[in-house]
Design an enzyme around this catalytic site. Structure first.
Site, short mmCIF file in Angstrom:
data_model
loop_
_atom_site.label_atom_id
_atom_site.label_comp_id
_atom_site.label_asym_id
_atom_site.label_seq_id
_atom_site.Cartn_x
_atom_site.Cartn_y
_atom_site.Cartn_z
N GLY A 14 0.84 -1.21 0.00
CA GLY A 14 0.00 0.00 0.00
C GLY A 14 0.87 1.25 0.00
N GLY A 117 6.42 -2.46 3.22
CA GLY A 117 6.07 -3.00 4.53
C GLY A 117 6.46 -4.46 4.61
N ASP A 118 5.84 -5.21 5.51
CA ASP A 118 6.34 -6.57 5.73
C ASP A 118 6.15 -7.49 4.52
OD1 ASP A 118 3.66 -6.85 6.13
OD2 ASP A 118 3.81 -7.95 8.02
N THR A 120 6.23 -6.66 1.26
CA THR A 120 7.27 -6.31 0.28
C THR A 120 8.65 -6.76 0.76
OG1 THR A 120 5.96 -4.38 -0.33
CG2 THR A 120 8.29 -4.33 -0.96
N THR A 140 5.19 2.04 6.13
CA THR A 140 3.78 1.69 6.34
C THR A 140 3.14 2.68 7.32
OG1 THR A 140 2.19 0.14 7.28
CG2 THR A 140 4.42 -0.10 8.07
N ILE A 141 1.89 3.02 7.04
CA ILE A 141 1.18 3.87 8.00
C ILE A 141 0.94 3.11 9.30
CG2 ILE A 141 0.03 5.29 6.27
CD1 ILE A 141 -2.58 3.67 6.96
N ASP A 142 0.97 1.75 9.24
CA ASP A 142 0.57 0.94 10.39
C ASP A 142 1.62 0.93 11.51
OD1 ASP A 142 -1.59 0.26 8.79
OD2 ASP A 142 -0.62 -1.55 8.03
N HIS A 287 -9.00 5.07 3.61
CA HIS A 287 -7.78 5.42 2.85
C HIS A 287 -7.39 6.88 2.93
CE1 HIS A 287 -8.76 1.44 1.35
NE2 HIS A 287 -7.49 1.36 1.01
O1 F6P Z 1 -1.04 -1.54 5.47
C1 F6P Z 1 -1.61 -0.32 5.17
C2 F6P Z 1 -3.12 -0.43 5.10
O2 F6P Z 1 -3.65 0.85 4.82
C3 F6P Z 1 -3.77 -1.03 6.34
O3 F6P Z 1 -3.85 -0.16 7.43
C4 F6P Z 1 -5.10 -1.47 5.78
O4 F6P Z 1 -5.64 -2.52 6.54
C5 F6P Z 1 -4.75 -1.93 4.39
O5 F6P Z 1 -3.51 -1.31 4.05
C6 F6P Z 1 -5.76 -1.61 3.34
O6 F6P Z 1 -5.37 -2.19 2.15
P1 F6P Z 1 -5.97 -1.82 0.72
O7 F6P Z 1 -5.32 -0.54 0.27
O8 F6P Z 1 -5.62 -2.98 -0.14
O9 F6P Z 1 -7.44 -1.64 0.90
#
Ligand code: F6P
Length: 368
Positions: A14, A117-118, A120, A140-142, A287
């Site tokens: 993402g 992130g993890d 990738t 990652t935003i997480d 998002h």
């Molecule tokens: O890992 C980043 C993230 O935004 C998570 O917080 C979320 O669960 C996921 O990606 C959403 O993924 P997608 O963009 O595929 O909907």
């Protein structure tokens, strides 16, 4: 004459604010200090599989530090080791890693910089194991990556979520409602914890502390009786009730991380209304938390990490990721990062501080 170094940059998973600042930092330092040639891989590992890339010169990476998203494009579905394709309505998986690696070899690069992130970085680790010189940069935003105290993108997401929650106070207050804000974070509660504390949330619910609905309802009722007749509840998408389950929004078959969470805020809202009779609304920030310009903190962190990555290329520290420990940057083996997400530890000082100021985490330790 010394051979000119050539490197490639790939952004996977993402997107998040700050990726372009890393691309800029890697490319500018590599060009200015080392005269390297830069190749940008298009759309993450999809570009490795399809041999799709372009050269990046100094002007291409100029003026992008404020830009959200990634100028290279990304994919959170392409995995060269388990590439999904549809055949007759069925999903089939193929190991395309040999041709993907052949494509990388044909680029004649000294290093592939993987920003991700993890998911990738897990693939980056496999590529390294299979002989590709790889260096990782944590994104990652997480904020749930092992081996680093913080990832770039997290500060931007927290600041967007905080602004959203701040704004919701006025409408919650006017209608004497319980207002639930669902934030992202997958199985980790970092965004919920930080944005919840920053915005003075009354209840913060995170995956690391399964909630007791009775405790949450008790807090909502107590507040509604007092002069503050509204309650702000911040809940992470990966949260679950005690003895219950997470809410899965969709399953994307054939992708490295197929489960997409979402909807727990609505489930909680229904329960609160039913058990308390108090008008409740749920907002899912979704998002938006990944969108728009990076914060100054993320731009600075991204710039530092990008420069560190170039230093690591020069020192041939392949198979490692640039990470943050305290005020310094460090080097972490990719195989460590690949071990799984970094959740909030139960003794996290910010949880203790939030409890101390009366924030409820939906468990028995919920003070008055
Ligand atoms: O890992 C980043 C993230 O935004 C998570 O917080 C979320 O669960 C996921 O990606 C959403 O993924 P997608 O963009 O595929 O909907």
């Amino acid at each position: 004459m010394r051979k000119k170094h050539r490197i490639a940059i790939l952004t996977g998973g993402g997107d998040c604010p700050g990726i372009n600042a890393v691309i800029r930092s890697v490319a500018k330092k590599a060009i200015l200090e080392h005269g390297m040639e830069i190749i940008g891989i298009k759309d993450g590992y999809e570009g490795i599989i399809n041999d799709s890339h372009r050269s990046l010169d100094f002007d291409d990476v100029s003026g992008i530090i404020t830009l959200g998203g990634t100028i290279l494009g990304t994919s959170n579905t392409a995995n060269p080791y388990r590439y999904a394709s549809k055949s007759g309505g069925k999903t089939e998986f193929h190991d395309l890693s040999r041709s993907a690696i052949a494509n990388i070899e044909s680029l004649k690069i000294d290093c592939l910089v993987c920003i991700g992130g993890d998911g990738t970085l897990n693939i980056a680790n496999k590529l390294f194991r299979d002989g590709v010189p790889v260096i990782g940069v944590p994104k990652t935003i997480d904020n749930d990556l092992r081996g680093t105290d913080i990832t770039f993108g997290f500060d931007s997401a927290v600041s967007i979520a905080t602004e959203g929650i701040d704004r919701l106070h006025t409408t919650a207050q006017s209608h004497h409602r319980a207002m639930i804000v669902e934030v992202m974070g997958r199985s980790a509660g970092w965004i919920a914890l930080h944005s919840g504390v920053a915005s003075g949330g009354d209840v913060i619910i995170i995956p690391e502390i399964p909630y007791d609905i009775e405790m949450v309802v008790k807090r909502v009722k107590e507040r509604s009786k007092k002069h503050k007749r509204f309650t702000i509840i911040v809940i992470a998408e990966g949260s679950k009730p005690q003895g219950g389950h997470v809410v899965v929004q969709r399953v994307l078959k054939g992708t490295p991380e197929p489960v997409r969470l979402g909807g727990i805020g609505f489930a909680l809202g229904t329960e609160i209304e039913k058990l308390s009779g108090i008008d409740t609304r749920t907002v899912v920030l979704g998002h938006l938390q990944r969108s728009g310009v990076p914060t100054p903190f993320d731009r600075v962190l991204a710039t530092r990490l990008g420069c560190k990555a170039v230093e690591m290329i020069i020192n041939k520290r392949f198979g490692y990721m640039a990470g943050v420990r305290g005020k310094s940057l460090n080097e972490v083996p990719l195989k460590e990062v690949a071990k799984g997400p970094r959740n909030i530890p139960t003794d996290e000082p910010l949880i203790q501080a939030a409890r101390a100021v009366g924030t409820c985490f939906g468990d028995l330790l919920c003070l008055a």
